[in-house]
Every structure is written in C-alpha cells, then in structure tokens.
Design an enzyme around this catalytic site. Structure first.
Site, PDB file in Angstrom:
ATOM      1  N   GLY A 183      29.323  45.312  25.673  1.00 55.53           N
ATOM      2  CA  GLY A 183      28.684  46.501  26.203  1.00 55.53           C
ATOM      3  C   GLY A 183      27.451  46.264  27.050  1.00 55.53           C
ATOM      4  N   ASN A 224      35.929  51.234  37.696  1.00 50.50           N
ATOM      5  CA  ASN A 224      35.926  50.004  36.891  1.00 50.50           C
ATOM      6  C   ASN A 224      35.041  48.960  37.543  1.00 50.50           C
ATOM      7  OD1 ASN A 224      36.964  48.128  34.837  1.00 50.50           O
ATOM      8  ND2 ASN A 224      38.019  47.134  36.547  1.00 50.50           N
ATOM      9  N   HIS A 238      34.691  44.961  38.098  1.00 55.16           N
ATOM     10  CA  HIS A 238      35.459  43.721  37.993  1.00 55.16           C
ATOM     11  C   HIS A 238      34.551  42.574  38.429  1.00 55.16           C
ATOM     12  CE1 HIS A 238      38.950  41.138  37.818  1.00 55.16           C
ATOM     13  NE2 HIS A 238      38.571  40.626  38.972  1.00 55.16           N
ATOM     14  N   GLU A 281      26.931  42.765  38.434  1.00 59.58           N
ATOM     15  CA  GLU A 281      27.529  43.860  37.663  1.00 59.58           C
ATOM     16  C   GLU A 281      26.506  44.900  37.220  1.00 59.58           C
ATOM     17  OE1 GLU A 281      30.143  42.544  34.509  1.00 59.58           O
ATOM     18  OE2 GLU A 281      30.430  40.662  35.556  1.00 59.58           O
ATOM     19  N   ASP A 305      43.149  46.534  39.047  1.00 56.29           N
ATOM     20  CA  ASP A 305      42.116  46.200  40.046  1.00 56.29           C
ATOM     21  C   ASP A 305      42.559  46.572  41.461  1.00 56.29           C
ATOM     22  OD1 ASP A 305      41.740  43.173  38.170  1.00 56.29           O
ATOM     23  OD2 ASP A 305      40.686  45.073  37.915  1.00 56.29           O
TER      24      ASP A 305
END
Ligand code: GRF
Length: 210
Positions: free
Chosen positions: A14, A110, A112, A183, A153
C-alpha cells in the site's frame, strides 16, 4: 460535483495508497476524496494504512464470493453503494473481466512500474517488471498511469515519469527508486487531474442545465 469520490483497490504493502492519502492530506489531491479501500488479500498492510487514516477498508476475497463473478458483483455493489466516481488500482494484483472494466469505462486507473509499452502486459507486475528492464539493459525506465480496459496494461496512457537506471542496480533497488521518484509522484498527480475533470465536468453540466 463537490469532490470526486475515490475507491482504491489494493493487494499488498500500500505505498501507492499511502502516497494518495498523503496527497489528500497535503492538499495536492484536492478535487477527490478517498472514501473506500478494498483489498483482495485479508493480510494486506494497505488495510492498516487505510484504518490509520480513518478510511473505510474492506477485505473482499474471490474465495469468499464463490469465484470471479461473485467477486466482481460484490466489488460493483460496494463501489456503487457509495457513489464512487473514480476507482484507482494501486498495487492491485487481481484480474478484472471485460464486463467489469467496460461497466466502469474511463473510471478505473492503474499505476504500472514501467514506461508502457515496455515491460507490461500479462505476467509483468511487481519485481518481474524491473528484472526484465535490467535484463534488457535499458538506461531509463519509469512508471505509467493509464486507464484500465480489458487488455492488461492496455488502456490509454494518462501520465508517465522517467527514472534513471544506475550501474549496480538490483531489481529491489530499481523498484524502490521507481516507486519513490515516479509512482508516488504521478499517481496522486493523475488522480488530481482526473478528479478535477470529473468535478469540473459535473459543474459544467449543472451550468449548462441552468
Ligand atoms: C509496486 O511496484 C507498484 O508499481 C505495483 O505494485 C507494487 C506494490 O505497490 N503496482 P504498493 O506498495 O502496494 O502500492
């Protein structure tokens, strides 16, 4: 729409969820509010991060729902019962069907850990992505935020950030650098961009309807 309502899907540590929580607290994420965290793993540390931040957290396992169909039905119910606008997959490692992704078309994003289209698709997740990048000998990698569709993806790219690969990098060292430098930066930024569009779009709609 005052603020877009966000649900975050998690499976592990997380750290990306934590970046979103911290961004909401600092005001960097101001157009969206994290209302729900759902993990497909009961023991995900991400659930503890949610609880500490006072965010409702659910552990929903495929097994407890009798399989994929029941799992996605339960996910959909929990998401729709709370009027969620944006679903963010942050280290979520469960496959979602085309039914599910098309039902929430352009409402799932999302993160990646590579510069898509490199090192992505079936089987590329977590450390395997960085192992492949080191194996190939790329000098630059990074992270991508993209919309989620039925192709792993495969959805439209929203934001990317490049990260240097350094001599002597191991997959673990590279993963950490990509998380810290890419990220945890672009996921909150992309969430803010989309929530602002959703909120702004909503206001525009109410403007037009007057
Ligand atoms: C990270 O490598 C992320 O890129 C990928 O899942 C891994 C764990 O993420 N999506 P987190 O710490 O659970 O957010």
């Amino acid at each position: 729409m005052a603020k877009a309502k966000i649900a975050v899907l998690v499976s592990g540590g997380g750290t990306n969820l934590q970046a979103l929580i911290d961004a909401e607290k600092s005001g960097a994420l101001k157009s969206g509010s994290i209302r729900l965290v759902i993990s497909n793993k009961k023991d995900a540390f991400a659930l503890e991060r949610a609880a500490k931040a006072g965010i409702e957290a659910l552990a929903i396992t495929r097994k407890s729902c009798g399989g994929q169909e029941g799992f996605e039905k339960r996910l959909t119910e929990e998401i729709e019962n709370r009027g969620i606008d944006l679903i963010i997959m942050a280290g979520f490692l469960s496959i979602l069907s085309e039914d599910f992704t098309s039902h929430f078309d352009h409402r799932i994003i999302n993160i990646h850990p590579s510069l898509i289209p490199s090192f992505c698709g079936k089987g590329f997740y977590g450390l395997t992505v960085h192992e492949a990048a080191l194996e190939k000998g790329v000098k630059v990698t990074g992270a991508t935020v993209h919309y989620v569709n039925e192709i792993p993806d495969g959805g439209e790219i929203i934001m990317q950030k490049a990260v240097e690969v350094k001599d002597g990098d191991t997959p673990e060292i590279l993963q950490r650098r990509v998380m810290e430098e890419a990220e945890w930066v672009i996921l909150p930024a992309a969430a803010e961009k989309i929530c602002a569009e959703m909120a702004g779009g909503g206001n525009a709609e109410t403007e037009r309807s007057k």
